[in-house]
Design an enzyme around this catalytic site. Structure first.
Site, PDB file in Angstrom:
ATOM      1  CB  THR A  12      -0.451   0.110   1.335  1.00  0.00           C
ATOM      2  OG1 THR A  12      -2.268  -1.258   0.861  1.00  0.00           O
ATOM      3  CG2 THR A  12      -2.083   1.892   1.494  1.00  0.00           C
ATOM      4  CB  SER A  54       2.648  -8.164   0.728  1.00  0.00           C
ATOM      5  OG  SER A  54       1.069  -8.190   1.695  1.00  0.00           O
ATOM      6  CB  THR A  85       0.299  -3.369   6.374  1.00  0.00           C
ATOM      7  OG1 THR A  85      -0.987  -3.994   5.269  1.00  0.00           O
ATOM      8  CG2 THR A  85       1.138  -2.462   6.191  1.00  0.00           C
ATOM      9  CG  ASP A  86      -3.182  -7.175   4.017  1.00  0.00           C
ATOM     10  OD1 ASP A  86      -3.181  -6.449   4.805  1.00  0.00           O
ATOM     11  OD2 ASP A  86      -3.321  -6.902   2.394  1.00  0.00           O
TER      12      ASP A  86
END
Ligand code: ASP
Length: 302
Positions: A12, A54, A85-86
């Site tokens: 992101t 990700s 971040t995922d």
């Protein structure tokens, strides 16, 4: 001034609206244009091995990041990995297990909002990561919203919150205050020769125990070398599954028990439903998270 390699992989923080949702589009060099203060912290060099959400990162790409760090280990004072971040927790755990006994920092970070948009956390998380990389930490850690988390204890607990990460089953390594001051709660580990641990070939799967789980699914699981069962609580496996677990183990599949709880340890001696699982040969994963367990399997530790 320290020399830090920024490894930009998308996520992101590097996204822009594509017309079909956010998609990564900024390079590491473009990310740095949003961080004029960086010049006061360190000298940054950039590598852009790939740029993806990700969600799409594969084990081969995670290994590519580890290899890039290892091949450049002597050239830089530290490394910052910008990442979505995922699935960040899976990458940080794998880097933690692949890059052992480091005497330099490997910091991984991401953001919930793209860099440059209003109220984005990207600028702070990136700057904090460079600050931690210059502050003497050794080893793999994630730096997100002021928290410094050991690489194999990272967990994303919220899809939208601006503070979505937790340190699972371990205290924070330290914090970074709003004004950028880095405070470590524990001293960095030192000692040993830095080591690159390669991934070993192993097939594995994670299966949650759910109410009335169909026992015949275990016939299918026998094609895997390793199965992680996400059991209830301290490691409870229903008695109705005992025979199929036993058969799976006797056919050569290793069965590991973790918990569906977010925090705390598996203790197979606490209840009969846990002890039975142990008696048929299942192995407790103790306090390891799923991400840490998978990385440990991938690196041949389990
Ligand atoms: N889907 C994004 C990713 O993991 C989410 C983020 O970076 O926050 O790449």
């Amino acid at each position: 001034m320290k020399h830090i390699l920024l490894i930009a992989t998308g996520g992101t923080l590097a996204c822009r609206e594509s017309g079909r949702g956010l998609a990564p589009s900024l390079t590491g060099e473009q990310l740095l244009e949003f961080l004029p203060e960086i010049k006061k912290i360190c000298r940054v060099f950039v590598d852009n091995p790939f740029s993806v959400d990700s969600t799409d990162i594969t084990t081969a790409q995670r290994k590519q990041i580890a290899t890039l760090i290892w091949q450049n280990y002597d050239r830089y004072d530290g490394f910052v990995v910008a990442h979505g971040t995922d699935s960040l927790a899976y990458t940080s755990a794998l880097l933690y297990h692949m890059l052992r006994n480091l005497n330099k920092p490997v910091i991984i970070t991401g953001a919930q909002k793209p860099i440059g948009v209003e109220d984005s956390d990207a600028e702070r998380n990136l700057l904090d990561s460079f600050r931690v990389a210059c502050a003497g930490w050794t080893g793999v850690a994630a730096v997100l919203h002021g928290q410094i988390i050991r690489g194999n204890h990272v967990f994303k607990a919220h899809t939208e919150s601006m503070t979505p990460f937790m340190s699972i089953n371990a205290p924070l390594i330290g914090t970074v205050s709003e004004n950028g001051t880095v405070n470590f709660n524990i001293p960095p580990l030192r000692g040993g020769e830095p080591e690159f641990v390669d991934i070993v070939k192993s097939s594995f799967i994670v299966l949650p125990i759910i109410p009335d789980l169909d026992p015949s699914i275990f016939d299918f699981l026998s094609r895997y070398d390793k199965v992680i069962l996400r059991a209830y609580g301290a490691g409870g496996v229903p008695v109705r599954l005992e025979k199929v677990v036993q058969k799976l183990i006797s056919n050569g599949t290793k069965v590991y028990i973790t918990t569906q709880c977010l925090e705390g340890e598996v203790d197979l001696h606490k209840y009969e439903v846990g002890r039975r699982a142990e008696e048929v040969g299942a192995i407790s994963l103790g306090h390891r998270s799923i991400e840490d367990s998978i990385a440990a399997i991938q690196c041949g530790e389990l």
